[in-house]
Design an enzyme around this catalytic site. Structure first.
Site, short mmCIF file in Angstrom:
data_model
loop_
_atom_site.label_atom_id
_atom_site.label_comp_id
_atom_site.label_asym_id
_atom_site.label_seq_id
_atom_site.Cartn_x
_atom_site.Cartn_y
_atom_site.Cartn_z
CB SER A 84 -0.93 0.02 1.21
OG SER A 84 -0.19 -0.04 2.41
CB THR A 204 -1.98 6.82 3.59
OG1 THR A 204 -2.81 6.80 2.44
CG2 THR A 204 -1.09 8.03 3.57
CB THR A 222 -0.41 6.36 -0.15
OG1 THR A 222 -1.27 5.24 -0.25
CG2 THR A 222 -0.90 7.44 -1.13
NE ARG A 232 -8.10 7.59 -5.35
CZ ARG A 232 -7.59 7.41 -4.15
NH1 ARG A 232 -6.33 7.03 -4.01
NH2 ARG A 232 -8.32 7.61 -3.08
CB THR A 255 -4.99 6.85 7.27
OG1 THR A 255 -4.79 5.60 6.60
CG2 THR A 255 -5.83 6.62 8.51
N GLY A 256 -7.20 6.50 5.01
CA GLY A 256 -8.52 6.02 4.63
C GLY A 256 -8.91 6.46 3.24
#
Length: 343
Positions: A84, A204, A222, A232, A255-256
């Site tokens: 990730s 991230t 990330t 994207r 994050t997320g």
């Protein structure tokens, strides 16, 4: 299949930090947050523990917070087991690995790259953008050209393991958000998804450091959402969204699901709330609450914020339980904390 606590433990064992001063499982935080001593460094998720160690090696010797966060962010970027962040990140739906990163220092200087391919350490390219150009953000082919001109080696980032995961995903090719899922169809929560054998990661890494001189810096890096549309870009390289630092007040990172953070300029919001007198914990909680107020259906995804103020007080909050963050200071160097959440 490993659950979240299993993954946390495995990460700590793998980093060699289980023992004298490292927590072997996440410990909860109270409503008032946590007070650290200066210097200190904090970062998102369990892989923040070894990242913090790299940062601490600089901070403990009186080094600058900016140098510390860059060194710390490079640790997960170079980890071939981390799908990730960095060189082993999962690709977009077309098989291209593209990376995003931002960095910000105590003087308000900032640099970022987005949709950067073929370069293993986007955080260092982001710092070069900050220090060697009049710009803040370089993207795509232009970011790659700049990185190569600065001497960063061009590499193939799609590892055999990531390629195998991508090939497996293509059989169904579904996007389906699952907050804090270790294995599934959606890559921008706690697990980069579709991993063969069920070995997941988080997403991230956001890192904030307060050095011995009382100066703040932050970094965020990330590979973004696994199987994303090509081009994207999430919140990580967007200054004010994925990362923001004000040396008079504090710093915040997120994050997320980056789209929700961008819509609310989340990290800037957290810092501004701290400027108004909120604690880092309360500021993070309010930022998450605003996301949910504007978009109640966001309760089914994950967004988390992590913040530290000028005094070394730390706070965090998330939509879903399962968000963890790592702390490091001279009093107790390594610990992993379970952030609070609404659900």
């Amino acid at each position: 299949m490993l659950n979240r606590r299993g993954l946390i433990g495995a990460s700590l064992i793998g980093s060699g930090l289980v023992g004298a001063r490292a927590a072997s499982a996440a410990e909860p935080t109270g409503g008032a947050g946590i007070q650290l001593t200066r210097p200190c460094v904090i970062s998102t998720w369990d892989f923040g523990v070894p990242a913090n160690q790299a940062a601490w090696a600089i901070l403990s010797k009186g080094g600058r917070a900016l140098d510390a966060v860059e060194a710390g962010a490079r640790v997960p970027e170079q980890d071939l087991k981390n799908h990730s962040v960095g060189r082993a990140g999962y690709p977009d739906r077309d098989g291209h690995v593209s990376l995003d990163a931002s960095i910000m220092d105590e003087q308000g200087n900032c640099g970022a790259v987005a949709a950067l391919e073929h370069i293993a350490h986007p955080i260092s390219v982001a710092r070069a953008v900050m220090e060697k150009t009049p710009h803040v953000l370089l993207v795509g082919a232009g970011a790659l050209q700049f990185a190569q001109e600065q001497g960063f080696p061009r590499e193939e980032l799609l590892t055999p393991e990531s390629r195998a995961a991508w090939e497996a995903w293509k059989k169904d090719a579904k996007y389906a958000p699952k907050a804090n899922s270790e294995v599934g169809d959606y890559g921008k929560t706690s697990g980069q998804l579709g991993t063969p054998g069920g070995a997941g990661n988080h997403d991230t890494i956001g890192m904030l450091a307060l050095d011995a001189q009382g100066n703040l810096s932050g970094a965020c890096t990330t590979s973004g959402m696994a199987w994303k549309l090509r081009g994207r870009v999430g919140d990580s390289p967007i200054v004010g969204a994925g990362l923001y630092v004000d040396n008079d007040v504090g710093g915040a990172t997120s994050t997320g699901v980056g789209e929700e953070v961008i819509r609310n300029v989340g990290s800037f919001l957290v810092v501004e709330l701290m400027r108004q007198g909120r604690s880092p914990q309360d500021a993070c909680k309010e930022a998450v609450a605003r996301i949910l107020k504007k978009k109640p259906q966001a309760k089914d995804i994950q967004v988390g914020f992590l913040a530290v103020n000028k005094q070394g007080q730390v706070g965090a909050w998330a939509i879903q339980k399962g968000f963890t963050y790592a702390l490091c200071d001279g009093a107790r160097q390594d610990r992993l904390v379970a952030g609070q959440s609404f659900y």
